[in-house]
Design an enzyme around this catalytic site. Structure first.
Site, mmCIF file in Angstrom:
data_model
loop_
_atom_site.group_PDB
_atom_site.id
_atom_site.type_symbol
_atom_site.label_atom_id
_atom_site.label_comp_id
_atom_site.label_asym_id
_atom_site.label_seq_id
_atom_site.Cartn_x
_atom_site.Cartn_y
_atom_site.Cartn_z
ATOM 1 N N GLY A 151 0.764 -1.301 -0.083
ATOM 2 C CA GLY A 151 -0.004 -0.010 -0.001
ATOM 3 C C GLY A 151 0.726 1.300 -0.088
ATOM 4 O O GLY A 151 2.050 1.344 0.239
ATOM 5 N N ASN A 154 -1.362 7.262 1.618
ATOM 6 C CA ASN A 154 -2.335 8.404 1.718
ATOM 7 C C ASN A 154 -3.722 7.602 2.365
ATOM 8 O O ASN A 154 -4.487 8.515 3.134
ATOM 9 C CB ASN A 154 -2.537 8.914 0.393
ATOM 10 C CG ASN A 154 -2.845 7.742 -0.828
ATOM 11 O OD1 ASN A 154 -2.809 6.636 -0.537
ATOM 12 N ND2 ASN A 154 -3.480 8.289 -1.908
ATOM 13 N N SER A 230 3.220 4.406 -6.939
ATOM 14 C CA SER A 230 3.673 5.417 -7.989
ATOM 15 C C SER A 230 4.021 4.457 -9.172
ATOM 16 O O SER A 230 4.171 3.170 -9.168
ATOM 17 C CB SER A 230 4.825 6.128 -7.494
ATOM 18 O OG SER A 230 6.021 5.002 -7.289
ATOM 19 N N GLU A 251 -2.561 -0.316 -9.016
ATOM 20 C CA GLU A 251 -3.133 1.018 -9.124
ATOM 21 C C GLU A 251 -2.016 1.904 -8.882
ATOM 22 O O GLU A 251 -1.750 2.245 -7.671
ATOM 23 C CB GLU A 251 -3.929 0.989 -7.560
ATOM 24 C CG GLU A 251 -5.198 0.036 -7.781
ATOM 25 C CD GLU A 251 -6.406 0.631 -8.864
ATOM 26 O OE1 GLU A 251 -6.163 1.562 -9.383
ATOM 27 O OE2 GLU A 251 -7.342 -0.132 -9.147
ATOM 28 N N CYS A 285 -4.127 9.832 -5.697
ATOM 29 C CA CYS A 285 -3.943 9.487 -7.042
ATOM 30 C C CYS A 285 -4.792 9.908 -8.093
ATOM 31 O O CYS A 285 -4.325 10.160 -9.128
ATOM 32 C CB CYS A 285 -3.858 7.827 -7.223
ATOM 33 S SG CYS A 285 -5.303 7.244 -6.394
ATOM 34 N N GLU A 382 3.252 13.778 -11.833
ATOM 35 C CA GLU A 382 2.694 13.803 -10.532
ATOM 36 C C GLU A 382 3.126 14.452 -9.533
ATOM 37 O O GLU A 382 4.295 14.142 -9.217
ATOM 38 C CB GLU A 382 2.216 12.122 -10.207
ATOM 39 C CG GLU A 382 1.248 12.074 -9.215
ATOM 40 C CD GLU A 382 0.844 10.637 -8.927
ATOM 41 O OE1 GLU A 382 1.885 10.061 -8.736
ATOM 42 O OE2 GLU A 382 -0.317 10.281 -8.658
ATOM 43 N N GLU A 459 -10.132 -2.138 -8.947
ATOM 44 C CA GLU A 459 -10.591 -2.661 -7.803
ATOM 45 C C GLU A 459 -11.961 -2.146 -7.701
ATOM 46 O O GLU A 459 -12.529 -1.405 -8.382
ATOM 47 C CB GLU A 459 -9.662 -1.814 -6.867
ATOM 48 C CG GLU A 459 -8.328 -2.146 -6.622
ATOM 49 C CD GLU A 459 -7.451 -1.553 -5.490
ATOM 50 O OE1 GLU A 459 -7.206 -0.539 -5.250
ATOM 51 O OE2 GLU A 459 -6.715 -2.726 -4.987
HETATM 52 P P1 NDP Z 1 5.393 4.186 -3.912
HETATM 53 O O1 NDP Z 1 5.635 3.946 -5.209
HETATM 54 O O2 NDP Z 1 6.598 5.326 -3.254
HETATM 55 O O3 NDP Z 1 5.088 3.252 -2.718
HETATM 56 C C1 NDP Z 1 4.001 2.189 -2.560
HETATM 57 C C2 NDP Z 1 4.649 0.823 -1.909
HETATM 58 O O4 NDP Z 1 5.436 0.201 -2.707
HETATM 59 C C3 NDP Z 1 5.165 1.498 -0.707
HETATM 60 O O5 NDP Z 1 4.502 0.542 0.356
HETATM 61 C C4 NDP Z 1 6.579 1.116 -0.776
HETATM 62 O O6 NDP Z 1 7.398 0.839 0.395
HETATM 63 C C5 NDP Z 1 6.322 -0.073 -1.634
HETATM 64 N N1 NDP Z 1 7.453 -0.259 -2.303
HETATM 65 C C6 NDP Z 1 8.519 0.480 -2.895
HETATM 66 N N2 NDP Z 1 9.454 0.042 -3.822
HETATM 67 C C7 NDP Z 1 9.084 -1.353 -3.518
HETATM 68 C C8 NDP Z 1 9.756 -2.546 -4.378
HETATM 69 N N3 NDP Z 1 10.740 -2.358 -5.267
HETATM 70 N N4 NDP Z 1 9.135 -3.805 -4.256
HETATM 71 C C9 NDP Z 1 7.966 -3.707 -3.574
HETATM 72 N N5 NDP Z 1 7.355 -2.798 -3.029
HETATM 73 C C10 NDP Z 1 8.119 -1.563 -3.101
HETATM 74 O O7 NDP Z 1 4.259 5.166 -3.338
HETATM 75 P P2 NDP Z 1 3.880 6.151 -2.101
HETATM 76 O O8 NDP Z 1 3.931 5.307 -1.119
HETATM 77 O O9 NDP Z 1 4.899 7.467 -2.103
HETATM 78 O O10 NDP Z 1 2.471 6.542 -2.699
HETATM 79 C C11 NDP Z 1 1.995 7.689 -3.489
HETATM 80 C C12 NDP Z 1 1.717 6.907 -5.028
HETATM 81 O O11 NDP Z 1 0.779 6.109 -4.993
HETATM 82 C C13 NDP Z 1 1.347 8.012 -5.919
HETATM 83 O O12 NDP Z 1 2.054 7.735 -7.274
HETATM 84 C C14 NDP Z 1 -0.065 7.812 -6.075
HETATM 85 O O13 NDP Z 1 -0.565 8.290 -7.242
HETATM 86 C C15 NDP Z 1 -0.096 6.409 -5.926
HETATM 87 N N6 NDP Z 1 -1.356 5.834 -5.715
HETATM 88 C C16 NDP Z 1 -2.340 5.392 -6.585
HETATM 89 C C17 NDP Z 1 -3.649 5.110 -6.188
HETATM 90 C C18 NDP Z 1 -4.447 4.216 -7.140
HETATM 91 O O14 NDP Z 1 -5.455 3.594 -6.604
HETATM 92 N N7 NDP Z 1 -4.219 4.111 -8.399
HETATM 93 C C19 NDP Z 1 -4.174 5.385 -4.720
HETATM 94 C C20 NDP Z 1 -3.332 5.929 -3.840
HETATM 95 C C21 NDP Z 1 -1.844 6.301 -4.244
HETATM 96 P P3 NDP Z 1 7.750 2.192 1.254
HETATM 97 O O15 NDP Z 1 7.089 3.270 0.992
HETATM 98 O O16 NDP Z 1 7.297 1.655 2.725
HETATM 99 O O17 NDP Z 1 9.306 2.080 1.132
#
Ligand code: NDP
Length: 485
Positions: A151, A154, A230, A251, A285, A382, A459
Site C-alpha cells: 500500500g 495516503n 507510484s 493502482e 492518485c 504527478e 478495484e
Molecule cells: P511508492 O510507489 O513510493 O510506494 C508504494 C508502496 O510500494 C510502499 O509500500 C513502498 O514501500 C512499496 N515499495 C517501494 N519499492 C518497492 C519494491 N521495489 N518492491 C515492492 N514494494 C515496493 O508510493 P507512495 O507510498 O509514495 O504513494 C504515492 C503514490 O501512490 C502516488 O504515485 C499515487 O498516485 C499512488 N497511488 C495510487 C492509487 C491508485 O489507486 N491508483 C491510490 C493511492 C496512491 P515504502 O514506501 O514503505 O518504502
C-alpha cells in the site's frame, strides 16, 4: 474505544501480534508535529516466512468454507469497523496527518463499505453451465491462493480493505505490507478481521520498506500481487511479479484532466476542483491536477476559487474544525515545494499559496498556479500535493487532445451543463475512472482503476472479482470418445 498509538507489536501474523526487534526500527512520525508517536520494526526474513506459511495454511481452510460463511466474516468485520469508526479515524489521523473531519467519513468507513460489499458478493460467486450438444461443460470460480498487497501512505485503512475484501471473498489469503510511512491502521483492520472470525493466518500485516515488499513479491508461495503506489514502483513490482507469472493489480499514479466548459455551474466546478486537488492535502492518485478552464470562464473561475480557498482551516488535524492538514512527511513536502518552484520558474503565475507554513509539522499552503502550459513540468509529472494548475483552452477538440496528451490515464472529469457534450468528451478521454459534474467520488459499487501507465486491473465492484479469482473449465463427455485408433 481508543487505540494506543504504539501497537502491541509491529506485525500481525498468524492471528496474533508478533515482534522481532532484530528488524530495523521504523519510527512513526505524526505529520502535524514532526514528533515520533510510535516505533515499529521492519519485518525480518523470519517474520516474512512465518506470514507466508500461515497464509498458505489458512487459505486452504478458508477456501473450503462456503462463500456465504466467508461473507459473514467480512460483514461482521465491517460492523466492528463501523462501531469503532471514531477510534480508527483518530488513529488514521495520527498516522497520516489527514484531518479527523476527513478520516471520520473517508477511511475506516470506506474499509467497512468494501468489506460489506464483498461480504455480500462472496456467496454469489459461481461458475456457469455450458451445454455442448449431448456433452456439456462447466466452469468453477476458484481462488488464486496467497495474495500480497502493498500500500501507499495516503489511504492506509482503505487500501488494505480494498485489496483484502475481494481477495478474501474469493477464498484467498492476504499478506499486506503498508507503507512504512503509515503502518498503524492496517494492523487494526487485520486484528478486526480475525476478531470477526477469519482463521489465524488468513490476513497478515508485515511492516517494512520496499525491500520487504520485494521479498514478498518474489516469493514462490505468492500467487497474486496487488500494488497501490507510484508508476516507478509499479514498473519494478510488475517486473518482479512477472518472474513467477503472478497475477497483478496495479493502482498507480495519475496526471488527470478536469475540464471546465464555459457553461458549467461555476460553484460546482470550483467545488469539483477543490475536491480534486485539496482533499487529503492533495495526496490522492485520481486528482484532477490539470484543470482545463475554457477561456470565457477563466477569470471568474480563478476569482471564485481564490474566494472559496479562504474557507481553508489549517491546523491540528485532530481538531474537527480543521479541514486542511499537513503533508505526510518532510520529504513529500520538499518534493511538492520543488515542483511549485519549478512551475514558477517555467512561467506559471502564482495565484495563491506556494509556501511552506511556519509552524511545526509538514504544512504547506494550498497552491493555485495559472497560465500553466502543457509542456511545463508541473503539467506533466504527478506532484502528489495541494497544487492546482489552471490551463486555458478554447475548443472541445483541442481540450480532448490535450487532456489525452499524457502517459497516464487514471481519471478525468468534465463540468458542463450540456450533457451531450459531457458524455461525448468522457467517451473520448483515455482514463479508467471518470466523472461528470463531480470529482473524486469512489463508491465501492463502481470499478476503480487506471488505463495506460496508471495501472492494470480494477478495484471495487464486481469487476474486482475477476482479478482475485480464476476460472477452471471442465468438459464432460456423455458420449463415447471418438479416437482415430
Ligand atoms: P511508492 O510507489 O513510493 O510506494 C508504494 C508502496 O510500494 C510502499 O509500500 C513502498 O514501500 C512499496 N515499495 C517501494 N519499492 C518497492 C519494491 N521495489 N518492491 C515492492 N514494494 C515496493 O508510493 P507512495 O507510498 O509514495 O504513494 C504515492 C503514490 O501512490 C502516488 O504515485 C499515487 O498516485 C499512488 N497511488 C495510487 C492509487 C491508485 O489507486 N491508483 C491510490 C493511492 C496512491 P515504502 O514506501 O514503505 O518504502
Amino acid at each position: 474505544m481508543n487505540y494506543d498509538l504504539q501497537p502491541p507489536a509491529s506485525h500481525f501474523v498468524d492471528g496474533e501480534y508478533v515482534e522481532d526487534t532484530e528488524g530495523t526500527p521504523l519510527p512513526v512520525i505524526h505529520p502535524a508535529t514532526g514528533k515520533t508517536i510510535a516505533t515499529l520494526h521492519e519485518a525480518t526474513p523470519a517474520i516474512i516466512d512465518r506470514a507466508l506459511d500461515a497464509a498458505r495454511r489458512a487459505q486452504v481452510q478458508w477456501a473450503a468454507m462456503t462463500g456465504a460463511a466467508r461473507g459473514r466474516v467480512l460483514r461482521c468485520a465491517a460492523d466492528i469497523i463501523r462501531d469503532r469508526n471514531h477510534a480508527l479515524s483518530v488513529l488514521e489521523t495520527w498516522d497520516t496527518g489527514k484531518p479527523l473531519q476527513e478520516t471520520l467519513v473517508a477511511d475506516a468507513a470506506s474499509a467497512a463499505d468494501a468489506l460489506e460489499y464483498f461480504g455480500g458478493l462472496a456467496g454469489t460467486l459461481t461458475g456457469e453451465h455450458v451445454q455442448l450438444g449431448e456433452n456439456w461443460g462447466y466452469t468453477v470460480r476458484e481462488p488464486l491462493g496467497v495474495c500480497v498487497g502493498i500500500g501507499a501512505w495516503n489511504y492506509p485503512s482503505q487500501i488494505i480493505a480494498w485489496k483484502s475484501a475481494p481477495a478474501l471473498a474469493c477464498g484467498n489469503a492476504m499478506v499486506f505490507k503498508p507503507s512504512e510511512t503509515t503502518p498503524l491502521s492496517s494492523l487494526r483492520i487485520a486484528e478486526i478481521l480475525t476478531e470477526a472470525g477469519a482463521p489465524a493466518g488468513l490476513i497478515n500485516v508485515v511492516q517494512g520498506a520496499g525491500s520487504v515488499g520485494h521479498a514478498l513479491v518474489t516469493d514462490p508461495r505468492v500467487d497474486k500481487v496487488s500494488l497501490t503506489g507510484s508508476v516507478g514502483t509499479g514498473r519494478k513490482v510488475y517486473a518482479a511479479a512477472a518472474e513467477g507469472i503472478r497475477n497483478v493489480t496495479m493502482e498507480l499514479g495519475g496526471k488527470s484532466p478536469l475540464i471546465v466548459f464555459d457553461d458549467a455551474d461555476l460553484d460546482n466546478a470550483v467545488g469539483g476542483a477543490i475536491m480534486g486537488n485539496f482533499y487529503s492535502t492533495g495526496q490522492i492518485c485520481s486528482n484532477g491536477t490539470r484543470v482545463f478552464v475554457q477561456k470565457g470562464l477563466k477569470q471568474a473561475f480563478l476569482d471564485r476559487l481564490a474566494e472559496r480557498l479562504k474557507g481553508v482551516v489549517m491546523g491540528d488535524p485532530l481538531d474537527e474544525a480543521t479541514n486542511f492538514g499537513p503533508m505526510v512527511s518532510e520529504r513529500q513536502r520538499e518534493i511538492v515545494l520543488s515542483y511549485i518552484a519549478k512551475g514558477r520558474a517555467e512561467g506559471a503565475r502564482l495565484i495563491t499559496g506556494g509556501q511552506a507554513v511556519d509552524r511545526d509539522g509538514f504544512f504547506i499552503e494550498p497552491t493555485v498556479l495559472a497560465d500553466v502550459t502543457d509542456d511545463m513540468t508541473i503539467a506533466r509529472e504527478e506532484i502528489f500535493g495541494p497544487v492546482l494548475s489552471v490551463l486555458d483552452f478554447e475548443t472541445e477538440d483541442e481540450v480532448i487532445a490535450r487532456a489525452n496528451d499524457t502517459e497516464m490515464g487514471l481519471s478525468a472529469g468534465v463540468f458542463t451543463r450540456d450533457l451531450a457534450r459531457a458524455h461525448r468528451v468522457i467517451g473520448k478521454v483515455k482514463a479508467g475512472t471518470c466523472y461528470v459534474n463531480s470529482y473524486n467520488d469512489a463508491p465501492v459499487e463502481l470499478p476503480f482503476g487506471g488505463s495506460k501507465l496508471s495501472g492494470v486491473g480494477r478495484e471495487n465492484s464486481k469487476a474486482a472479482i475477476e482479478h482475485y479469482s480464476q476460472l477452471k473449465s471442465v468438459f464432460v463427455r456423455m458420449t463415447d470418445v471418438d479416437a482415430p485408433f
